[in-house]
Write an enzyme that holds these catalytic residues in place. Sequence first.
Site, PDB file in Angstrom:
ATOM      1  N   GLY A   1       1.000  -0.952  -0.636  1.00 33.73           N
ATOM      2  CA  GLY A   1       0.191  -0.213   0.135  1.00 33.73           C
ATOM      3  C   GLY A   1       0.815   1.012   0.362  1.00 33.73           C
ATOM      4  CB  CYS A   2       3.714   2.276   2.166  1.00 29.34           C
ATOM      5  SG  CYS A   2       3.086   2.488   3.995  1.00 29.34           S
ATOM      6  CB  THR A   3       5.593   0.328  -2.774  1.00 30.50           C
ATOM      7  OG1 THR A   3       6.041  -0.129  -1.397  1.00 30.50           O
ATOM      8  CG2 THR A   3       6.160   0.493  -3.614  1.00 30.50           C
TER       9      THR A   3
ATOM     10  CB  ALA B   1       5.563   6.643  -2.237  1.00 29.78           C
TER      11      ALA B   1
END
Length: 152
Positions: free
Chosen positions: A45-47, A50
């Site tokens: 999710g964070c990738t 970003a």
Amino acid sequence: MSLKVGDVIPNFTAKDANGEVFESKDVLGRKPLVIYFYPKDNTPGCTTEACSFRDQYEDFVALGAEVIGISSDSVDSHQKFSHKHHLPFILLSDVDKRIRTLFGVPSGLLGLLPGRVTYVVDKNGVIILIFDSMIAAKHIPKALEAIKELVS
């Protein structure tokens, strides 16, 4: 205590992905900010989040805004994450969770994960949008829409 729409963000300092000291007071008063808190570098999710900010970064810059990502990962982790995904914006290391606490970012997923919250701030540091959702992809269009409304 959590910050709310209409509040002025507090001054904060942290190290960026290059190990340089970032001070919020150096950008406040000059440009709108999108400050997004995320759980962890290199997670799916964070990738996604970003890389979505990366892919639309020029849209934010064209509107005069800066994007800042903050997590509790180390400077070294941020440097690798930023390099691997060619992130053009600022990543700040909040290892002691001091900034997260200052903003009052809640935990997500039953308190098991650090929360994913995006703050859109006008050039004077006043919060105009707080978007709290663990669904990473929803943050970018919400932030961009708020910046467009702010500068129109």
